[in-house]
Design a protein around this motif. Structure first.
Motif, short mmCIF file in Angstrom:
data_model
loop_
_atom_site.label_atom_id
_atom_site.label_comp_id
_atom_site.label_asym_id
_atom_site.label_seq_id
_atom_site.Cartn_x
_atom_site.Cartn_y
_atom_site.Cartn_z
N CYS A 104 -3.68 7.20 12.90
CA CYS A 104 -4.54 6.41 11.09
C CYS A 104 -4.17 4.42 11.52
N LEU A 107 1.21 -1.53 -0.07
CA LEU A 107 -0.28 -0.10 -0.04
C LEU A 107 0.65 1.52 0.19
N ARG A 121 0.70 2.60 -9.71
CA ARG A 121 1.25 2.28 -10.18
C ARG A 121 1.46 0.96 -10.38
N ARG A 146 -3.11 8.03 -4.38
CA ARG A 146 -2.41 7.24 -4.61
C ARG A 146 -1.57 7.38 -6.39
N LYS A 147 -0.67 6.66 -6.26
CA LYS A 147 0.12 6.81 -7.44
C LYS A 147 -0.34 5.56 -8.02
N THR A 151 3.37 1.45 -1.54
CA THR A 151 4.22 1.90 -2.63
C THR A 151 3.18 2.40 -3.24
N GLN A 152 1.79 2.55 -2.94
CA GLN A 152 1.11 3.65 -4.03
C GLN A 152 1.47 5.02 -3.61
N PHE A 153 1.77 5.93 -2.11
CA PHE A 153 2.34 6.58 -1.98
C PHE A 153 3.78 7.47 -1.71
N LEU A 178 -6.15 5.90 3.52
CA LEU A 178 -4.42 6.43 2.98
C LEU A 178 -4.61 7.75 2.70
N GLU A 179 -5.43 7.75 1.22
CA GLU A 179 -5.36 9.04 1.15
C GLU A 179 -5.88 10.10 1.06
N VAL A 234 -7.05 1.81 0.17
CA VAL A 234 -6.37 2.92 -0.53
C VAL A 234 -6.65 4.58 0.59
N LEU A 239 -3.02 12.77 -0.05
CA LEU A 239 -3.09 12.55 -1.52
C LEU A 239 -3.30 11.48 -2.40
N GLN A 252 5.18 -2.83 -8.54
CA GLN A 252 6.14 -1.82 -7.11
C GLN A 252 6.06 -2.50 -6.12
N ILE A 269 -3.69 -2.46 -10.42
CA ILE A 269 -3.66 -0.74 -9.95
C ILE A 269 -4.55 -0.53 -11.48
N LEU A 327 1.27 5.88 11.51
CA LEU A 327 -0.06 4.85 10.29
C LEU A 327 0.74 3.47 11.40
#
Lengths: 271, 271
Positions: free
Chosen positions: A85, A23, B108, B105-106, A25-27, B97-98, B94, B103, B111, B71, A65
């Motif tokens: 969080c 997770l 990607r 998420r990218k 790696t997505q940010f 977390l966003e 996700v 933010l 990864q 993704i 986190l």
């Protein structure tokens, strides 16, 4: 100050950490301070870790986190009562499964990477012993092999074989392409009888020279010229005999293993 | 007919399968038919796997279960358009977390278990080579060791050391307690200087006899009497010298590694 990320589990913590990492790696978070806390299976351990989360928040000035896979609701609640969080990795995913199965989940602790079956364990140990016995051309009896990795010295064969055994229960042998093998322009006699099991590894000569240099500094073995020649000859061999192959330079052990198993259509387990 | 469970990923599939397995341990589903599909990173691969899901449903007469970490939204949508029970493992996790990071998420691909850093890769390879070099008392120079596992022959030392190296980047050596070591009633001279690094493995004699029997059938080495004597002597040694130890009989490699690192307070990475 880097943000603190906790991976908390009542078992080994491997699931929490694997998924938490994926997770993240997505940010683009920049540097984070990672804390693993396995075996949180008592109220007192849960209280300790809740206190550690609060201390991290006070020290960092930033909300920590928390990724967790804690099954026991009263323990999970202690984590949720912090100001961090908190992401309950199982909790958010179990609900759709409960609906699908018409079943309520069993709240069993430490199942994911626990020892659940002695037979699959034995298969895994057998595969590991096989990889050790057939490492670097030591034992050339490939009757039981699922795959035979070939490649020049230090192209990544050994760790790949060990990982395939430990993680996937696959019997992987490896055979080093020597200078004699390469100059012959033919597949080595030792592996010729098992063509369908052969998979070739290749690597960029610069990276190979760097790896060999750490092993035998300033040797001819580690020279860029020698690495170029060996890698070039190996690639010619793969093409001539249509050996499926892969460049390991920018590839992790996990990716190499998964790609090899995928290309050879080998059955894989995951432990 | 067993229900089919798909683990689908645009990368190695290790995250999807690790988490999917963990979730399934929370339910008693009986036998399931597991299908892994890594590297679903093109529209055509996504269409193929959607068709495979439909075929499984037709064959089983039961809705397949699909765990995925795809993704790319248009590829994920192809899976969701089947009639299977589709669980998007990242998607559901996700969103919180966003919100937390402020933010988006990218998106990607690949990864999680890709090669992201050559230095950590080198550390991992170094740890693997260390484990191989220091396996079974081969090299007794423990200066660089993080941990030295001791135990009788076939108590699980080698796979544990290899897993610690490959999965956690820890330098783990192992030293076999021989009959001479055990009869001396003292810690072996080879490890005496590194007391704080020693960790003992033990095992139920019945299980040990079973493992040894597969290796050397009908030998004295594999006899229950011999196994009982060696294990008893090893446990006396651990107690006398306050060596932290663990019984491996009902313990998975993941659990042994995590417990050893936890007890010795060793820093661990996870790859």
């Amino acid at each position: 100050m880097a943000r603190t990320v906790f991976f908390i589990s009542d078992g080994t913590g491997i699931t929490a950490e694997t998924l938490g990492h994926s997770l993240l790696t997505q940010f683009d978070l920049g540097e984070v301070h990672q804390v693993r806390v396995p075996f949180v299976d008592t109220r007192s351990r849960a209280e300790d870790v809740a206190n550690a989360i609060r201390r991290a928040q006070a020290d960092d000035g930033d909300r920590p986190l928390v990724f967790h896979t804690i099954i026991e609701p009263t323990h999970a609640k202690l984590l949720e009562e912090t100001d961090a969080c908190v992401v309950d990795l199982f909790g958010r995913l179990v609900a759709p499964l409960e609906r699908e199965f018409g079943l309520v989940r069993k709240r069993r602790v430490g199942q994911a990477h626990g020892m659940t079956n002695v037979d699959t364990y034995d298969l895994r140990m057998e595969a590991t012993n096989f990889a050790l016995r057939h490492d670097d051309g030591a034992d050339l009896d490939y009757g039981e092999a699922d795959v035979i990795l070939v490649g020049v010295s230090r192209s990544g064969k050994t760790p790949t074989c060990l990982y395939m055994a430990l993680q996937f229960g696959v019997k992987a042998a490896n055979y080093p392409l020597t200078v004699d093998d390469l100059e012959s322009g033919n597949l080595p006699a030792a592996v010729r009888g098992d063509r369908s099991k052969i998979f070739g590894l290749t690597i960029e000569p610069e990276r190979l020279a760097h790896i060999r240099e750490a092993r035998r500094p300033e040797s001819r073995y580690a020279s860029l010229a020698q690495c170029r020649r060996e890698v070039g000859d190996a690639e010619v061999l793969y093409q001539r005999f249509k050996v499926p192959h892969l460049n390991t330079t920018h590839t992790s052990v996990e990716e190499i293993c998964t790609k090899v198993l995928h290309k050879l259509r080998l059955k894989r387990r995951l432990y």
